[in-house]
Design an enzyme around this catalytic site. Structure first.
Site, mmCIF file in Angstrom:
data_model
loop_
_atom_site.group_PDB
_atom_site.id
_atom_site.type_symbol
_atom_site.label_atom_id
_atom_site.label_comp_id
_atom_site.label_asym_id
_atom_site.label_seq_id
_atom_site.Cartn_x
_atom_site.Cartn_y
_atom_site.Cartn_z
ATOM 1 N N GLY A 13 0.857 -1.187 0.000
ATOM 2 C CA GLY A 13 0.000 0.000 0.000
ATOM 3 C C GLY A 13 0.885 1.225 0.000
ATOM 4 O O GLY A 13 2.083 1.126 0.312
ATOM 5 N N PRO A 14 0.343 2.380 -0.347
ATOM 6 C CA PRO A 14 1.178 3.575 -0.422
ATOM 7 C C PRO A 14 1.737 3.984 0.938
ATOM 8 O O PRO A 14 1.191 3.618 1.974
ATOM 9 C CB PRO A 14 0.208 4.646 -0.949
ATOM 10 N N SER A 15 2.806 4.735 0.878
ATOM 11 C CA SER A 15 3.447 5.220 2.105
ATOM 12 C C SER A 15 2.444 6.029 2.935
ATOM 13 O O SER A 15 1.750 6.896 2.396
ATOM 14 C CB SER A 15 4.624 6.116 1.691
ATOM 15 N N GLY A 16 2.352 5.734 4.200
ATOM 16 C CA GLY A 16 1.486 6.493 5.102
ATOM 17 C C GLY A 16 0.081 5.949 5.225
ATOM 18 O O GLY A 16 -0.733 6.462 5.996
ATOM 19 N N VAL A 17 -0.234 4.864 4.506
ATOM 20 C CA VAL A 17 -1.615 4.350 4.534
ATOM 21 C C VAL A 17 -1.925 3.625 5.849
ATOM 22 O O VAL A 17 -3.084 3.485 6.243
ATOM 23 C CB VAL A 17 -1.885 3.433 3.317
ATOM 24 N N GLY A 18 -0.865 3.133 6.522
ATOM 25 C CA GLY A 18 -1.090 2.444 7.810
ATOM 26 C C GLY A 18 -0.650 0.992 7.825
ATOM 27 O O GLY A 18 -1.016 0.245 8.725
ATOM 28 N N ARG A 57 2.727 12.057 10.642
ATOM 29 C CA ARG A 57 3.765 11.124 11.114
ATOM 30 C C ARG A 57 5.105 11.841 11.273
ATOM 31 O O ARG A 57 5.918 11.457 12.120
ATOM 32 C CB ARG A 57 3.881 9.944 10.129
ATOM 33 N N ARG A 82 6.509 10.680 -2.202
ATOM 34 C CA ARG A 82 5.670 9.556 -1.784
ATOM 35 C C ARG A 82 4.220 9.764 -2.231
ATOM 36 O O ARG A 82 3.543 8.818 -2.626
ATOM 37 C CB ARG A 82 5.766 9.380 -0.264
ATOM 38 N N ARG A 118 14.865 6.017 10.458
ATOM 39 C CA ARG A 118 14.124 7.105 11.114
ATOM 40 C C ARG A 118 14.460 7.059 12.608
ATOM 41 O O ARG A 118 14.973 6.037 13.093
ATOM 42 C CB ARG A 118 12.628 6.905 10.928
HETATM 43 N N1 LIG Z 1 9.924 -4.417 -2.781
HETATM 44 C C1 LIG Z 1 10.108 -4.156 -1.504
HETATM 45 N N2 LIG Z 1 9.518 -3.093 -0.942
HETATM 46 C C2 LIG Z 1 9.725 -2.865 0.366
HETATM 47 C C3 LIG Z 1 10.505 -3.707 1.176
HETATM 48 N N3 LIG Z 1 10.506 -3.215 2.440
HETATM 49 C C4 LIG Z 1 9.734 -2.128 2.418
HETATM 50 N N4 LIG Z 1 9.251 -1.916 1.179
HETATM 51 C C5 LIG Z 1 8.354 -0.861 0.718
HETATM 52 O O1 LIG Z 1 9.065 0.326 0.564
HETATM 53 C C6 LIG Z 1 8.194 1.426 0.712
HETATM 54 C C7 LIG Z 1 8.806 2.460 1.612
HETATM 55 O O2 LIG Z 1 8.964 1.935 2.910
HETATM 56 P P1 LIG Z 1 9.433 2.893 4.076
HETATM 57 O O3 LIG Z 1 10.609 3.676 3.656
HETATM 58 O O4 LIG Z 1 9.579 2.085 5.306
HETATM 59 O O5 LIG Z 1 8.255 3.948 4.197
HETATM 60 P P2 LIG Z 1 6.686 3.811 4.516
HETATM 61 O O6 LIG Z 1 6.019 3.174 3.364
HETATM 62 O O7 LIG Z 1 6.275 5.205 4.679
HETATM 63 O O8 LIG Z 1 6.530 3.005 5.749
HETATM 64 C C8 LIG Z 1 6.877 0.850 1.247
HETATM 65 O O9 LIG Z 1 5.977 0.743 0.157
HETATM 66 C C9 LIG Z 1 7.255 -0.525 1.707
HETATM 67 O O10 LIG Z 1 6.185 -1.437 1.585
HETATM 68 C C10 LIG Z 1 11.100 -4.842 0.545
HETATM 69 O O11 LIG Z 1 11.792 -5.656 1.159
HETATM 70 N N5 LIG Z 1 10.878 -5.009 -0.773
HETATM 71 N N1 LIG Z 2 -6.887 4.371 10.168
HETATM 72 C C1 LIG Z 2 -6.072 5.344 10.524
HETATM 73 N N2 LIG Z 2 -6.591 6.542 10.859
HETATM 74 C C2 LIG Z 2 -5.775 7.568 11.206
HETATM 75 N N3 LIG Z 2 -4.434 7.487 11.271
HETATM 76 C C3 LIG Z 2 -3.865 6.303 10.937
HETATM 77 C C4 LIG Z 2 -4.651 5.181 10.554
HETATM 78 N N4 LIG Z 2 -3.813 4.148 10.294
HETATM 79 C C5 LIG Z 2 -2.566 4.605 10.513
HETATM 80 N N5 LIG Z 2 -2.575 5.898 10.900
HETATM 81 C C6 LIG Z 2 -1.444 6.784 11.180
HETATM 82 O O1 LIG Z 2 -0.908 7.146 9.912
HETATM 83 C C7 LIG Z 2 0.500 7.244 9.979
HETATM 84 C C8 LIG Z 2 1.121 6.356 8.924
HETATM 85 O O2 LIG Z 2 0.930 4.994 9.307
HETATM 86 P P1 LIG Z 2 2.051 3.906 9.064
HETATM 87 O O3 LIG Z 2 1.585 2.658 9.725
HETATM 88 O O4 LIG Z 2 3.384 4.447 9.432
HETATM 89 O O5 LIG Z 2 1.955 3.777 7.475
HETATM 90 P P2 LIG Z 2 2.830 2.957 6.428
HETATM 91 O O6 LIG Z 2 3.562 1.876 7.176
HETATM 92 O O7 LIG Z 2 1.845 2.412 5.457
HETATM 93 O O8 LIG Z 2 3.754 3.936 5.803
HETATM 94 C C9 LIG Z 2 0.923 6.875 11.394
HETATM 95 O O9 LIG Z 2 1.150 8.079 12.105
HETATM 96 C C10 LIG Z 2 -0.287 6.137 11.936
HETATM 97 O O10 LIG Z 2 -0.428 6.312 13.325
#
Ligand SMILES: Nc1nc2c(ncn2[C@@H]2O[C@H](COP(=O)(O)OP(=O)(O)O)[C@@H](O)[C@H]2O)c(=O)[nH]1
Ligand SMILES: Nc1ncnc2c1ncn2[C@@H]1O[C@H](COP(=O)(O)OP(=O)(O)O)[C@@H](O)[C@H]1O
Length: 355
Positions: free
Chosen positions: A135-140, A261, A272, A168
């Site tokens: 899923g996209p970055s920040g979706v949860g 976040r 992102r 981070r």
């Molecule tokens: N293909 C691939 N994507 C990854 C892997 N680990 C993390 N990601 C993806 O990389 C993207 C960025 O991750 P991250 O930098 O942790 O940021 P976040 O998505 O905001 O949590 C996210 O879409 C993750 O699902 C991996 O091992 N392989």
């Molecule tokens: N359903 C939701 N409603 C509101 N905030 C959420 C929800 N799910 C996650 N968050 C918040 O959104 C931010 C991004 O979530 P995170 O789990 O880090 O996303 P991802 O891993 O997909 O990048 C975090 O601050 C988290 O607490």
């Protein structure tokens, strides 16, 4: 072998004061320990008697406990866990395992320096397939995965990816990611050490074969948090997995979550968000994903992830019986990897066959 109802707390010897427990209890011996499982009004309680010393211990209980109930039977399985079958419960609540000496429990005993047992819920069907979450970055994604690992610590293990991005604030090397140099990672990719890899938001990310093996060797179900390109590669690999895509309720909400976040620079946030549109499009239309969930209300999405749309339904054989209506008079035992329920009614025989 455990019988239900087994015996009352007052019948116990060894001078251990458990008279406060009103409901019936059942006891199972594994190696030199006897595990007594009892149901009080609000919880299942566990006590352990060391048969060599006669001492009783109240263990730390990990995992989500089953809801209390009076009709239940138990049997030892593989010398490391107890299977417990609850009477008249729904199909997703009738089989539970109390892990007493699994690799996870052994590890926790070492960490805590104390006696530990862990509950995990039994599931039927393909309970072993790794779960790919994209899923996209920040979706949860991370938030949902943390909840799953917290609720089922002995059932799920996280595949720790490698990445060239900087850690981070709170992220730990080897826990959240293996933070690595690009040259090192590129060499390891060339050497065939990665199951999949992709360039995401300007950094390299990848799942090493070892990361998945570490989880499966510990007897847990592997969770991978990877992007859509990575999911596509895993889909094309021989690894049999369940694929879940998490969508945001709207782009505005996604932006709000990413900004709230506060882990990324403005430039990274914009990158992102730009990438999110393409990811969502691919997630919804590529046919890669078995389940698409909307993370609007966190609790509802988590519930869907667990129950309805994805994990348990994909693990559950839909032909399975709706719960097992155990009568008061029955017994449960385990032989090889089969659980045998003896009772006598046709209904019970059917339930037993389906198990
Ligand atoms: N293909 C691939 N994507 C990854 C892997 N680990 C993390 N990601 C993806 O990389 C993207 C960025 O991750 P991250 O930098 O942790 O940021 P976040 O998505 O905001 O949590 C996210 O879409 C993750 O699902 C991996 O091992 N392989
Ligand atoms: N359903 C939701 N409603 C509101 N905030 C959420 C929800 N799910 C996650 N968050 C918040 O959104 C931010 C991004 O979530 P995170 O789990 O880090 O996303 P991802 O891993 O997909 O990048 C975090 O601050 C988290 O607490």
């Amino acid at each position: 072998m455990g019988e239900a109802p087994a015996f009352y707390a007052d019948n116990l010897q060894n001078g251990f004061d458990i008279k406060t427990i009103k409901a019936c209890e059942t006891s199972i011996s594994i190696q030199c320990k006897t595990y007594v499982i009892g149901s009080s009004d609000d919880a299942f309680v566990v006590r352990i008697c060391d048969q060599t010393t006669g001492n009783w211990v109240i263990p730390n209980i990990l995992g989500t406990k089953p809801k209390p109930g009076k009709g239940y039977s138990a049997a030892a399985l593989n010398e490391d866990r107890i299977v417990m079958i609850k009477k008249g419960s729904s199909s997703d609540d009738c089989i539970w395992f109390l892990e007493v000496d699994t690799p996870y429990v052994k590890e926790q005993k070492q960490i805590l320096g104390a006696e530990v047992v862990a509950w995990s819920k039994g599931v039927r069907g393909n309970a072993e397939a790794p779960i790919v979450i994209s899923g996209p970055s920040g979706v949860g994604k991370g938030t949902l995965i943390s909840k799953l690992m917290e609720e089922f610590p002995s059932m799920f293990g996280f595949s720790v990816s490698h990445t060239t991005r900087a850690p981070r604030g709170m992220e730990q090397d080897g826990v959240h990611y293996h933070f690595t140099e690009r040259a090192v990672m590129e060499k390891d990719i060339k050497d065939g050490k990665f199951l999949e890899f992709a360039s995401v938001h300007g950094n390299l990310y990848g799942t090493s074969i070892e990361a998945v093996e570490v989880v499966s060797d510990s007897g847990k179900r592997c969770i991978l948090d990877i992007d859509v390109q990575g999911a596509r590669s895993v889909r094309a690999s021989p690894l049999d997995a369940v694929f879940v895509f998490i969508c945001p309720p709207s782009m505005d909400e996604l932006e709000h979550r990413l900004r709230a976040r506060a882990t990324e620079s403005e430039e990274q946030i914009l990158k992102r968000l730009r990438n999110a549109k393409a990811e969502i499009e691919q997630g919804q239309s590529s046919g890669i994903f078995d389940h698409i969930l909307y993370n609007d209300n966190l609790e509802e999405c988590y519930q869907s992830l667990k129950d309805k749309h994805s994990l348990t339904s994909s693990m559950t054989n839909t032909a399975a019986p709706l719960g097992i209506n155990l009568p008061e008079e029955h017994s449960v035992s385990a032989m090889d990897s089969k659980i045998i329920i003896k009772g006598g009614t046709a209904e019970l025989e059917n339930a037993s066959k389906n198990l």
